[in-house]
Design a protein around this motif. Structure first.
Motif, PDB file in Angstrom:
ATOM      1  N   VAL A  85    -130.777 -49.964  -8.612  1.00  0.00           N
ATOM      2  CA  VAL A  85    -131.878 -49.401  -9.398  1.00  0.00           C
ATOM      3  C   VAL A  85    -132.923 -48.893  -8.411  1.00  0.00           C
ATOM      4  O   VAL A  85    -133.518 -49.672  -7.663  1.00  0.00           O
ATOM      5  CB  VAL A  85    -132.483 -50.447 -10.351  1.00  0.00           C
ATOM      6  N   ILE A  86    -133.095 -47.573  -8.385  1.00  0.00           N
ATOM      7  CA  ILE A  86    -133.978 -46.940  -7.403  1.00  0.00           C
ATOM      8  C   ILE A  86    -135.312 -46.608  -8.064  1.00  0.00           C
ATOM      9  O   ILE A  86    -135.367 -45.839  -9.028  1.00  0.00           O
ATOM     10  CB  ILE A  86    -133.315 -45.650  -6.856  1.00  0.00           C
ATOM     11  N   PHE A  87    -136.365 -47.220  -7.561  1.00  0.00           N
ATOM     12  CA  PHE A  87    -137.715 -46.982  -8.077  1.00  0.00           C
ATOM     13  C   PHE A  87    -138.409 -46.001  -7.136  1.00  0.00           C
ATOM     14  O   PHE A  87    -138.534 -46.263  -5.937  1.00  0.00           O
ATOM     15  CB  PHE A  87    -138.471 -48.307  -8.156  1.00  0.00           C
ATOM     16  N   LEU A  88    -138.830 -44.852  -7.698  1.00  0.00           N
ATOM     17  CA  LEU A  88    -139.500 -43.830  -6.895  1.00  0.00           C
ATOM     18  C   LEU A  88    -140.982 -44.173  -6.825  1.00  0.00           C
ATOM     19  O   LEU A  88    -141.656 -44.237  -7.860  1.00  0.00           O
ATOM     20  CB  LEU A  88    -139.313 -42.444  -7.523  1.00  0.00           C
ATOM     21  N   THR A  89    -141.470 -44.413  -5.622  1.00  0.00           N
ATOM     22  CA  THR A  89    -142.867 -44.817  -5.443  1.00  0.00           C
ATOM     23  C   THR A  89    -143.331 -44.430  -4.041  1.00  0.00           C
ATOM     24  O   THR A  89    -142.547 -44.546  -3.084  1.00  0.00           O
ATOM     25  CB  THR A  89    -143.022 -46.348  -5.646  1.00  0.00           C
ATOM     26  N   PRO A  90    -144.603 -43.986  -3.922  1.00  0.00           N
ATOM     27  CA  PRO A  90    -145.087 -43.638  -2.573  1.00  0.00           C
ATOM     28  C   PRO A  90    -145.122 -44.854  -1.649  1.00  0.00           C
ATOM     29  O   PRO A  90    -145.203 -44.695  -0.430  1.00  0.00           O
ATOM     30  CB  PRO A  90    -146.492 -43.077  -2.811  1.00  0.00           C
ATOM     31  N   SER A  91    -145.037 -46.074  -2.197  1.00  0.00           N
ATOM     32  CA  SER A  91    -145.038 -47.244  -1.308  1.00  0.00           C
ATOM     33  C   SER A  91    -143.623 -47.731  -0.987  1.00  0.00           C
ATOM     34  O   SER A  91    -143.433 -48.864  -0.540  1.00  0.00           O
ATOM     35  CB  SER A  91    -145.904 -48.368  -1.882  1.00  0.00           C
ATOM     36  N   GLY A  92    -142.638 -46.857  -1.180  1.00  0.00           N
ATOM     37  CA  GLY A  92    -141.259 -47.218  -0.842  1.00  0.00           C
ATOM     38  C   GLY A  92    -140.879 -46.810   0.573  1.00  0.00           C
ATOM     39  O   GLY A  92    -141.704 -46.317   1.343  1.00  0.00           O
ATOM     40  N   GLN A  93    -139.603 -47.016   0.876  1.00  0.00           N
ATOM     41  CA  GLN A  93    -139.048 -46.597   2.177  1.00  0.00           C
ATOM     42  C   GLN A  93    -138.818 -45.082   2.133  1.00  0.00           C
ATOM     43  O   GLN A  93    -138.341 -44.574   1.110  1.00  0.00           O
ATOM     44  CB  GLN A  93    -137.706 -47.311   2.355  1.00  0.00           C
ATOM     45  N   THR A 124    -140.701 -54.444 -11.983  1.00  0.00           N
ATOM     46  CA  THR A 124    -140.020 -53.830 -10.826  1.00  0.00           C
ATOM     47  C   THR A 124    -139.422 -54.930  -9.948  1.00  0.00           C
ATOM     48  O   THR A 124    -138.315 -54.783  -9.438  1.00  0.00           O
ATOM     49  CB  THR A 124    -140.959 -52.898 -10.021  1.00  0.00           C
ATOM     50  N   ASP A 125    -140.153 -56.065  -9.820  1.00  0.00           N
ATOM     51  CA  ASP A 125    -139.601 -57.191  -9.037  1.00  0.00           C
ATOM     52  C   ASP A 125    -138.281 -57.664  -9.648  1.00  0.00           C
ATOM     53  O   ASP A 125    -137.366 -58.068  -8.936  1.00  0.00           O
ATOM     54  CB  ASP A 125    -140.581 -58.368  -9.014  1.00  0.00           C
ATOM     55  N   GLU A 126    -138.186 -57.608 -10.975  1.00  0.00           N
ATOM     56  CA  GLU A 126    -136.999 -58.148 -11.642  1.00  0.00           C
ATOM     57  C   GLU A 126    -135.792 -57.202 -11.593  1.00  0.00           C
ATOM     58  O   GLU A 126    -134.660 -57.646 -11.470  1.00  0.00           O
ATOM     59  CB  GLU A 126    -137.339 -58.479 -13.105  1.00  0.00           C
ATOM     60  N   ILE A 127    -136.029 -55.891 -11.671  1.00  0.00           N
ATOM     61  CA  ILE A 127    -134.866 -55.001 -11.841  1.00  0.00           C
ATOM     62  C   ILE A 127    -134.565 -54.080 -10.654  1.00  0.00           C
ATOM     63  O   ILE A 127    -133.449 -53.575 -10.531  1.00  0.00           O
ATOM     64  CB  ILE A 127    -134.998 -54.135 -13.130  1.00  0.00           C
ATOM     65  N   VAL A 128    -135.577 -53.826  -9.797  1.00  0.00           N
ATOM     66  CA  VAL A 128    -135.403 -52.785  -8.763  1.00  0.00           C
ATOM     67  C   VAL A 128    -134.665 -53.320  -7.536  1.00  0.00           C
ATOM     68  O   VAL A 128    -134.958 -54.424  -7.063  1.00  0.00           O
ATOM     69  CB  VAL A 128    -136.791 -52.213  -8.369  1.00  0.00           C
ATOM     70  N   THR A 129    -133.719 -52.521  -7.021  1.00  0.00           N
ATOM     71  CA  THR A 129    -133.031 -52.897  -5.772  1.00  0.00           C
ATOM     72  C   THR A 129    -133.533 -52.073  -4.586  1.00  0.00           C
ATOM     73  O   THR A 129    -133.428 -52.505  -3.443  1.00  0.00           O
ATOM     74  CB  THR A 129    -131.510 -52.679  -5.900  1.00  0.00           C
ATOM     75  N   ASP A 130    -134.023 -50.849  -4.837  1.00  0.00           N
ATOM     76  CA  ASP A 130    -134.458 -49.959  -3.754  1.00  0.00           C
ATOM     77  C   ASP A 130    -135.769 -49.273  -4.142  1.00  0.00           C
ATOM     78  O   ASP A 130    -135.833 -48.649  -5.209  1.00  0.00           O
ATOM     79  CB  ASP A 130    -133.414 -48.860  -3.493  1.00  0.00           C
ATOM     80  N   ARG A 131    -136.783 -49.386  -3.289  1.00  0.00           N
ATOM     81  CA  ARG A 131    -138.050 -48.661  -3.507  1.00  0.00           C
ATOM     82  C   ARG A 131    -138.052 -47.484  -2.552  1.00  0.00           C
ATOM     83  O   ARG A 131    -137.982 -47.667  -1.337  1.00  0.00           O
ATOM     84  CB  ARG A 131    -139.248 -49.561  -3.212  1.00  0.00           C
ATOM     85  N   VAL A 132    -138.114 -46.269  -3.115  1.00  0.00           N
ATOM     86  CA  VAL A 132    -137.932 -45.067  -2.298  1.00  0.00           C
ATOM     87  C   VAL A 132    -139.098 -44.099  -2.479  1.00  0.00           C
ATOM     88  O   VAL A 132    -139.500 -43.792  -3.596  1.00  0.00           O
ATOM     89  CB  VAL A 132    -136.598 -44.372  -2.672  1.00  0.00           C
TER      90      VAL A 132
END
Ligand code: ADE
Length: 235
Positions: A85-93, A124-132
Motif C-alpha cells: 500500500v503506497i501512500f503518496l506524501t511529501p514526507s515519504g522516501q 496510515t500506520d495501520e495500512i501503509v507499507t511504503d511512504r513515497v
C-alpha cells in the motif's frame, strides 16, 4: 499488474490512463486500473471524509474510517491480504527508478492519495507499507504523484513498450542521463546533426553517445555522476 487507487478524484486517475502508452497497456490487459472513491465511505449523509485536527492547526485531516473502508474494498477486489500500500506524501522516501523497478515486480499495488492537510496518522500506520514522495515540493493532493509512480512502473512491465530495449537505454538505467538524440532533417535552423551519427560506424557512435551521456550527467546532475564514478571505480 493491477493498480487500485484510493482517491477523492477517481475521474482524474481513470481519465489519465486512457491515452498514450499507459492507455494502451490498459487496453491490452497488461495493466488493470481500478479506483475506490473514498467519499463512498463517508461517515455521514453529507459525504464528510475530513475533520479538524486535534491540538489545533490550520486545515482539515482525512479521517481514519473512510480511508480504512476504502482500503478494505480495494483489498477485497484484489483478493489478497498481502499487497503493498503506497501512500503518496511529501514526507515519504523520494521516488526513483530503482523503486519503480521494485514496484513493477509486484502483482498488484494499492495507492492511497491524501488531500486537505493529510490523513490521520493512525490509519496510515495501520495500512501503509511504503511512504513515497515525488519530490521536495508540496502538491494539493496525492493523485498526480500516484499517476507519476504508476506511469513509471507501467513502462517497466514487459510488453508495455513496443521495443524491449527502449526502457533499458534511457536515462537512469545505467546511472547516467540519456545522450542527446536527433532525427531528420540533418540540418535545421543552422544546427547540424553531429557528423559521427551519420557515419554508420556503430562502435564509434556508441563511444560518442557514452561520452555525451557522461558529460551531460556531470554538468546537469553532479550527484548522479559522482555515484556513477564511485560504483564503477572510474576516475
Ligand atoms: N502529496 C502532496 N505533495 C506530494 C509530493 N511531493 N509527493 C507525494 N505526494 C504528495
Amino acid at each position: 499488474m493491477r493498480f487500485e487507487v484510493l482517491t477523492l478524484f477517481p475521474g482524474l486517475i481513470r481519465d489519465t490512463f486512457t491515452t498514450g502508452i499507459t492507455g494502451r497497456a490498459v487496453a491490452n490487459g497488461l495493466v488493470e486500473l481500478d479506483t475506490v472513491d473514498i467519499r463512498d465511505f463517508a461517515v455521514n449523509d453529507y459525504g464528510s471524509v475530513d475533520d479538524y485536527t486535534y491540538g489545533g492547526g490550520a486545515g482539515m485531516l482525512m479521517m481514519c474510517e473512510p480511508v480504512y473502508n476504502a482500503f478494505l474494498e480495494a483489498r477485497r477486489r484484489i483478493g489478497s491480504e498481502r499487497c503493498r500500500v503506497i501512500f503518496l506524501t511529501p514526507s515519504g522516501q523520494t521516488f526513483d527508478e530503482d523503486m519503480a523497478l521494485e514496484f513493477s515486480k509486484e502483482e498488484s499495488l494499492i495507492f492511497l492519495c491524501g488531500h486537505y492537510e493529510g490523513i490521520d496518522e493512525r490509519v496510515t500506520d495501520e495500512i501503509v507499507t511504503d511512504r513515497v514522495s515525488v519530490g521536495d515540493y508540496v502538491l494539493t493532493g496525492g493523485e498526480l504523484p500516484a499517476l507519476v509512480v504508476m506511469d513509471a512502473v507501467t513502462r517497466l512491465i514487459p510488453g508495455v513498450l513496443g521495443n524491449d530495449m527502449s526502457s533499458e537505454s534511457e536515462s537512469f538505467n545505467n546511472g547516467l542521463l540519456e545522450y542527446p538524440q536527433y532525427t531528420r532533417p540533418p540540418k535545421w535552423h543552422d544546427r547540424e546533426v553531429p557528423e559521427i551519427l551519420l557515419s554508420g560506424d556503430h562502435k564509434k557512435i556508441e563511444q560518442y553517445r557514452m561520452r555525451q551521456a557522461r558529460r551531460r550527467t556531470k554538468d546537469m546532475r553532479p550527484d548522479l555522476y559522482e555515484e556513477y564514478i564511485r560504483k564503477r571505480g572510474i576516475f
